[in-house]
Design an enzyme around this catalytic site. Structure first.
Site, short mmCIF file in Angstrom:
data_model
loop_
_atom_site.label_atom_id
_atom_site.label_comp_id
_atom_site.label_asym_id
_atom_site.label_seq_id
_atom_site.Cartn_x
_atom_site.Cartn_y
_atom_site.Cartn_z
N GLU A 1 0.87 -1.18 0.00
CA GLU A 1 0.00 0.00 0.00
C GLU A 1 0.90 1.22 0.00
O GLU A 1 1.72 1.40 0.90
CB GLU A 1 -0.90 0.03 1.24
CG GLU A 1 -2.07 -0.93 1.18
CD GLU A 1 -2.97 -0.80 2.39
OE1 GLU A 1 -2.79 0.16 3.19
OE2 GLU A 1 -3.83 -1.66 2.57
N ASP B 1 -5.88 9.38 9.46
CA ASP B 1 -4.54 8.98 9.87
C ASP B 1 -4.15 9.60 11.20
O ASP B 1 -4.45 10.76 11.49
CB ASP B 1 -3.53 9.39 8.79
CG ASP B 1 -3.74 8.64 7.50
OD1 ASP B 1 -3.94 7.41 7.57
OD2 ASP B 1 -3.74 9.27 6.43
#
Length: 263
Positions: free
Chosen positions: A49, A60
């Site tokens: 990824e 995040d």
């Protein structure tokens, strides 16, 4: 069949679970990031990824936010992320690469141009965390028409009413977010995750990969053991952010991969 589909078919035939590693494109600089990326398959990574740096990464935690900021301050752009992919593909034609990030940079570039550039670079799939299934006409369906897997997130708050909508145009695999919150915020617990993975698998034949809150070989083993594999991101990105040598980062990745593969 995409490279992602081929990888899961191979792993299934070998009786192995998948290990997926996340890195931020261009962190801490383009050369170091590419060196880590090129070393991931040899360290046991089945799927990469690759993060697209973005100024407002709402899913995040601090570790990956900081990685994105470092990449942006170093001049990383979408063009340079795709250049990294092309450079990787010069030596590796088989390891799947999933671009992970947010819709704004894709929208700014233009969907048609982005999909053309991504497929030509050698991207296999997309995870766009802020684009819900109600907007599938925007990117998901065009991406699949272009031959890319569109991988959707399911979370602890994705109830039985919502789940079919989440799964309807998903391909490649389902990414189950093990915790409620941001990346790197808490540890994933197999006892909590197992019933949720089983619930999702009753509704899809796709592999279910678990991410968020996995940071040791033992946790990779326990989570992969109740799913089709696991994703590790923040633990790898943290080492990169601390300036550890590429070889040391890859040694850590290899231990995590070994944990997942032993499940």
């Amino acid at each position: 069949m995409t490279r992602i589909d081929d990888t899961f078919a191979r792993l299934k035939s070998q009786g192995k679970k998948a290990f997926v590693a996340y890195i931020m494109g261009g962190d801490p600089d383009e050369a170091t990031s590419l060196a880590v990326m090129k070393g991931l398959p040899g360290a046991g990574v089945d799927i990469i990824e690759l993060g697209m740096p973005f100024t407002d990464p709402m899913a995040d935690g601090p570790t990956i936010q900081a990685a994105g900021q470092r990449a942006l301050e170093g001049g990383m752009t979408m063009d340079r992320v795709l250049a990294m992919v092309r450079a990787f593909r010069d030596g590796d034609k088989t390891t799947p690469i999933v671009l992970m990030g947010y819709y704004n940079p894709i929208y700014s570039r233009g969907v048609d141009r982005f999909l053309k550039d991504a497929t030509e670079a050698g991207i296999d799939g997309l995870i766009v965390v802020d684009l819900p299934p109600e907007e599938d006409d925007e990117l998901c369906l065009p991406a699949q028409k272009a031959g890319l897997n569109f991988i959707r997130l399911a979370t602890p708050t994705t109830d039985d009413k919502r789940l079919p909508k989440v799964l309807q145009n998903t391909s490649g695999f389902v990414y189950y977010v093990s915790i409620t919150g941001i990346t790197g915020a808490a540890a994933a617990q197999a006892a909590d995750v197992a019933p949720e993975v089983a619930r999702i698998k009753r509704s899809t034949s796709l592999p279910v990969i678990v991410g968020f809150g996995i940071n040791t070989p033992d946790s990779a083993r326990s989570i992969a053991g109740i799913a089709d594999g696991c994703v590790v991101g923040s633990a790898i990105v943290k080492d990169i952010g601390e300036g550890k040598p590429v070889a040391e980062v890859l040694t850590k990745v290899a231990a995590l991969a070994a944990g997942a593969h032993s499940a």
